[in-house]
Design a protein around this motif. Structure first.
Motif, PDB file in Angstrom:
ATOM      1  N   GLY A 165      15.633  13.808 -14.565  1.00 21.69           N
ATOM      2  CA  GLY A 165      14.843  14.859 -15.106  1.00 21.69           C
ATOM      3  C   GLY A 165      13.356  14.341 -15.521  1.00 21.69           C
ATOM      4  O   GLY A 165      12.402  14.562 -15.791  1.00 21.69           O
ATOM      5  N   VAL A 166      13.256  12.747 -15.309  1.00 20.92           N
ATOM      6  CA  VAL A 166      11.960  12.081 -15.631  1.00 20.92           C
ATOM      7  C   VAL A 166      10.993  12.070 -14.418  1.00 20.92           C
ATOM      8  O   VAL A 166      11.465  11.216 -13.311  1.00 20.92           O
ATOM      9  CB  VAL A 166      12.312  10.830 -16.311  1.00 20.92           C
ATOM     10  N   PRO A 167      10.061  12.629 -14.731  1.00 17.13           N
ATOM     11  CA  PRO A 167       9.014  12.632 -13.333  1.00 17.13           C
ATOM     12  C   PRO A 167       8.363  10.788 -13.115  1.00 17.13           C
ATOM     13  O   PRO A 167       8.296  10.309 -14.075  1.00 17.13           O
ATOM     14  CB  PRO A 167       7.706  13.083 -13.880  1.00 17.13           C
ATOM     15  N   HIS A 168       8.362  10.534 -12.183  1.00 14.43           N
ATOM     16  CA  HIS A 168       7.979   9.131 -11.671  1.00 14.43           C
ATOM     17  C   HIS A 168       7.192   9.013 -10.266  1.00 14.43           C
ATOM     18  O   HIS A 168       7.291   9.948  -9.572  1.00 14.43           O
ATOM     19  CB  HIS A 168       9.033   8.109 -11.755  1.00 14.43           C
ATOM     20  N   LEU A 169       6.548   7.895 -10.377  1.00 18.25           N
ATOM     21  CA  LEU A 169       5.866   7.757  -8.858  1.00 18.25           C
ATOM     22  C   LEU A 169       5.766   6.067  -8.853  1.00 18.25           C
ATOM     23  O   LEU A 169       5.025   5.410  -9.538  1.00 18.25           O
ATOM     24  CB  LEU A 169       4.220   8.288  -9.053  1.00 18.25           C
ATOM     25  N   PRO A 170       6.475   5.406  -7.676  1.00 17.84           N
ATOM     26  CA  PRO A 170       6.395   4.143  -7.533  1.00 17.84           C
ATOM     27  C   PRO A 170       5.299   3.949  -6.330  1.00 17.84           C
ATOM     28  O   PRO A 170       5.195   4.785  -5.492  1.00 17.84           O
ATOM     29  CB  PRO A 170       7.731   3.762  -7.106  1.00 17.84           C
ATOM     30  N   ALA A 171       4.764   2.910  -6.493  1.00 20.80           N
ATOM     31  CA  ALA A 171       3.621   2.505  -5.515  1.00 20.80           C
ATOM     32  C   ALA A 171       3.702   0.778  -5.406  1.00 20.80           C
ATOM     33  O   ALA A 171       3.664   0.246  -6.325  1.00 20.80           O
ATOM     34  CB  ALA A 171       2.302   2.714  -6.088  1.00 20.80           C
ATOM     35  N   ASN A 172       3.598   0.218  -4.193  1.00 18.65           N
ATOM     36  CA  ASN A 172       3.421  -0.963  -4.052  1.00 18.65           C
ATOM     37  C   ASN A 172       1.896  -1.321  -3.745  1.00 18.65           C
ATOM     38  O   ASN A 172       1.542  -1.192  -2.638  1.00 18.65           O
ATOM     39  CB  ASN A 172       4.067  -1.327  -2.718  1.00 18.65           C
ATOM     40  N   LEU A 173       1.183  -1.810  -5.024  1.00 22.53           N
ATOM     41  CA  LEU A 173      -0.115  -2.405  -4.930  1.00 22.53           C
ATOM     42  C   LEU A 173      -0.464  -3.628  -4.599  1.00 22.53           C
ATOM     43  O   LEU A 173      -1.447  -4.054  -4.301  1.00 22.53           O
ATOM     44  CB  LEU A 173      -0.567  -1.853  -6.498  1.00 22.53           C
ATOM     45  N   SER A 174       0.337  -4.408  -4.168  1.00 23.69           N
ATOM     46  CA  SER A 174       0.648  -5.761  -3.733  1.00 23.69           C
ATOM     47  C   SER A 174       0.246  -5.819  -2.304  1.00 23.69           C
ATOM     48  O   SER A 174       0.217  -4.905  -1.696  1.00 23.69           O
ATOM     49  CB  SER A 174       1.625  -6.671  -4.052  1.00 23.69           C
ATOM     50  N   ASP A 175      -0.052  -7.150  -1.921  1.00 26.33           N
ATOM     51  CA  ASP A 175      -0.226  -7.383  -0.462  1.00 26.33           C
ATOM     52  C   ASP A 175       1.243  -7.753   0.419  1.00 26.33           C
ATOM     53  O   ASP A 175       0.870  -8.456   1.350  1.00 26.33           O
ATOM     54  CB  ASP A 175      -1.481  -8.370  -0.249  1.00 26.33           C
ATOM     55  N   GLY A 179       0.622  -1.276  -0.007  1.00 29.00           N
ATOM     56  CA  GLY A 179      -0.097  -0.014  -0.023  1.00 29.00           C
ATOM     57  C   GLY A 179       0.899   1.470  -0.056  1.00 29.00           C
ATOM     58  O   GLY A 179       0.239   2.338  -0.271  1.00 29.00           O
ATOM     59  N   ALA A 180       2.171   1.209   0.204  1.00 29.47           N
ATOM     60  CA  ALA A 180       2.871   2.250   0.159  1.00 29.47           C
ATOM     61  C   ALA A 180       3.157   2.887  -1.280  1.00 29.47           C
ATOM     62  O   ALA A 180       3.142   2.335  -2.256  1.00 29.47           O
ATOM     63  CB  ALA A 180       4.423   2.148   0.660  1.00 29.47           C
ATOM     64  N   ARG A 181       3.358   4.419  -1.306  1.00 27.75           N
ATOM     65  CA  ARG A 181       3.433   4.858  -2.689  1.00 27.75           C
ATOM     66  C   ARG A 181       3.956   6.123  -2.329  1.00 27.75           C
ATOM     67  O   ARG A 181       4.305   6.769  -1.112  1.00 27.75           O
ATOM     68  CB  ARG A 181       2.176   5.283  -3.290  1.00 27.75           C
ATOM     69  N   ALA A 182       5.181   6.456  -3.251  1.00 24.25           N
ATOM     70  CA  ALA A 182       5.916   7.829  -3.142  1.00 24.25           C
ATOM     71  C   ALA A 182       5.016   9.010  -3.477  1.00 24.25           C
ATOM     72  O   ALA A 182       4.087   8.672  -4.324  1.00 24.25           O
ATOM     73  CB  ALA A 182       7.063   7.681  -4.114  1.00 24.25           C
ATOM     74  N   LYS A 183       5.467  10.266  -3.432  1.00 23.45           N
ATOM     75  CA  LYS A 183       5.037  11.310  -3.925  1.00 23.45           C
ATOM     76  C   LYS A 183       5.366  11.407  -5.377  1.00 23.45           C
ATOM     77  O   LYS A 183       6.587  10.982  -5.635  1.00 23.45           O
ATOM     78  CB  LYS A 183       5.274  12.525  -3.307  1.00 23.45           C
ATOM     79  N   ALA A 184       4.921  11.790  -6.381  1.00 25.46           N
ATOM     80  CA  ALA A 184       5.364  12.201  -7.747  1.00 25.46           C
ATOM     81  C   ALA A 184       6.305  13.154  -7.635  1.00 25.46           C
ATOM     82  O   ALA A 184       6.518  13.983  -6.874  1.00 25.46           O
ATOM     83  CB  ALA A 184       4.088  12.859  -8.587  1.00 25.46           C
ATOM     84  N   HIS A 185       7.698  12.665  -8.189  1.00 21.27           N
ATOM     85  CA  HIS A 185       8.914  13.590  -8.188  1.00 21.27           C
ATOM     86  C   HIS A 185       9.842  13.243  -9.404  1.00 21.27           C
ATOM     87  O   HIS A 185       9.483  12.339 -10.401  1.00 21.27           O
ATOM     88  CB  HIS A 185       9.544  13.265  -7.022  1.00 21.27           C
ATOM     89  N   LEU A 186      10.886  13.977  -9.485  1.00 20.28           N
ATOM     90  CA  LEU A 186      11.926  13.911 -10.329  1.00 20.28           C
ATOM     91  C   LEU A 186      13.328  14.119  -9.664  1.00 20.28           C
ATOM     92  O   LEU A 186      13.110  14.762  -8.587  1.00 20.28           O
ATOM     93  CB  LEU A 186      11.763  14.585 -11.649  1.00 20.28           C
ATOM     94  N   VAL A 223      16.119  16.142  -5.620  1.00 22.39           N
ATOM     95  CA  VAL A 223      14.960  15.594  -5.764  1.00 22.39           C
ATOM     96  C   VAL A 223      13.786  16.921  -5.769  1.00 22.39           C
ATOM     97  O   VAL A 223      13.842  17.970  -4.939  1.00 22.39           O
ATOM     98  CB  VAL A 223      14.353  14.977  -4.223  1.00 22.39           C
ATOM     99  N   VAL A 224      12.897  16.921  -6.743  1.00 21.18           N
ATOM    100  CA  VAL A 224      11.816  17.857  -6.913  1.00 21.18           C
ATOM    101  C   VAL A 224      10.389  17.224  -6.895  1.00 21.18           C
ATOM    102  O   VAL A 224      10.182  16.276  -7.514  1.00 21.18           O
ATOM    103  CB  VAL A 224      12.116  18.647  -8.490  1.00 21.18           C
ATOM    104  N   LEU A 225       9.466  17.599  -5.943  1.00 14.79           N
ATOM    105  CA  LEU A 225       8.447  17.195  -5.806  1.00 14.79           C
ATOM    106  C   LEU A 225       7.335  17.646  -6.982  1.00 14.79           C
ATOM    107  O   LEU A 225       7.469  18.999  -7.214  1.00 14.79           O
ATOM    108  CB  LEU A 225       7.814  17.290  -4.468  1.00 14.79           C
ATOM    109  N   LEU A 226       6.443  17.008  -7.336  1.00 11.11           N
ATOM    110  CA  LEU A 226       5.512  17.170  -8.444  1.00 11.11           C
ATOM    111  C   LEU A 226       4.035  17.068  -7.938  1.00 11.11           C
ATOM    112  O   LEU A 226       3.483  16.127  -8.429  1.00 11.11           O
ATOM    113  CB  LEU A 226       5.723  16.667  -9.798  1.00 11.11           C
ATOM    114  N   PRO A 227       3.630  17.934  -6.942  1.00  8.13           N
ATOM    115  CA  PRO A 227       2.339  17.574  -6.456  1.00  8.13           C
ATOM    116  C   PRO A 227       1.152  17.640  -7.426  1.00  8.13           C
ATOM    117  O   PRO A 227       0.137  17.029  -7.415  1.00  8.13           O
ATOM    118  CB  PRO A 227       2.298  18.611  -5.354  1.00  8.13           C
ATOM    119  N   GLU A 228       1.358  18.328  -8.411  1.00 11.50           N
ATOM    120  CA  GLU A 228       0.252  18.579  -9.560  1.00 11.50           C
ATOM    121  C   GLU A 228       0.213  17.060 -10.156  1.00 11.50           C
ATOM    122  O   GLU A 228      -0.898  16.859 -11.153  1.00 11.50           O
ATOM    123  CB  GLU A 228       0.784  19.579 -10.537  1.00 11.50           C
ATOM    124  N   LEU A 229       1.151  16.380 -10.085  1.00 10.87           N
ATOM    125  CA  LEU A 229       0.955  14.828 -10.807  1.00 10.87           C
ATOM    126  C   LEU A 229       0.531  13.893  -9.922  1.00 10.87           C
ATOM    127  O   LEU A 229      -0.139  12.689 -10.393  1.00 10.87           O
ATOM    128  CB  LEU A 229       2.245  14.572 -11.331  1.00 10.87           C
TER     129      LEU A 229
END
Length: 137
Positions: free
Chosen positions: A97-107, A50-57, A125-131
């Motif tokens: 410079g590539v925006p990304h967001l990892p998330a663990n959707l598994s159990d 269930g963990a996920r990062a904030k969108a960032h680059l 690290v640059v946060l991209l809250p708009e994404l």
């Protein structure tokens, strides 16, 4: 006369963690802060279910990831329009410079070794809250 000491090898046991700007906790590893590294950073990340990062680059450094266990869904691209599932045994490259967001959707937890070309790890690290809303929860 001042004697200049030579660099030497250092052993790090990843016992301590730190909270990254991305919203995840990392096991402390190789960096400028821990060993005086000049061109690389390497640490371990375990994402609970269930963990996920904030969108960032990372504006100034490349990232290489080796997934040790589990799997992580990662969205990437200017609008997070691309999606990939990184599984145990996979290597994943993220250019600077590539925006990304990892998330663990598994159990199950997922762990990875992460190496970056910036020894200060959090410096570019640059946060991209708009994404953030572009990725389902």
């Amino acid at each position: 006369m001042t004697v200049k000491s030579k660099p030497t090898c250092r052993l790090i046991r990843p016992d301590n963690t730190y909270d990254g700007k991305q919203g995840l906790s990392y096991f402390e590893g190789i960096s400028t802060e821990t060993v005086g590294a000049k061109g690389i950073c390497m640490h371990i990340l375990t994402m609970p279910p269930g963990a996920r990062a904030k969108a960032h680059l990372h504006e100034a450094h490349e990232t290489a990831i080796y997934c040790l266990s589990g799997e992580v869904d990662t969205w990437y691209g200017d609008e997070l329009e691309n999606h990939i599932v990184v599984k145990a045994g996979d290597l994943f490259y993220i250019p600077a410079g590539v925006p990304h967001l990892p998330a663990n959707l598994s159990d199950r937890p997922s762990s990875a070794v992460i190496a970056r070309t910036d020894p200060n790890e959090q410096e570019s690290v640059v946060l991209l809250p708009e994404l953030d809303a572009r990725v389902p929860r």
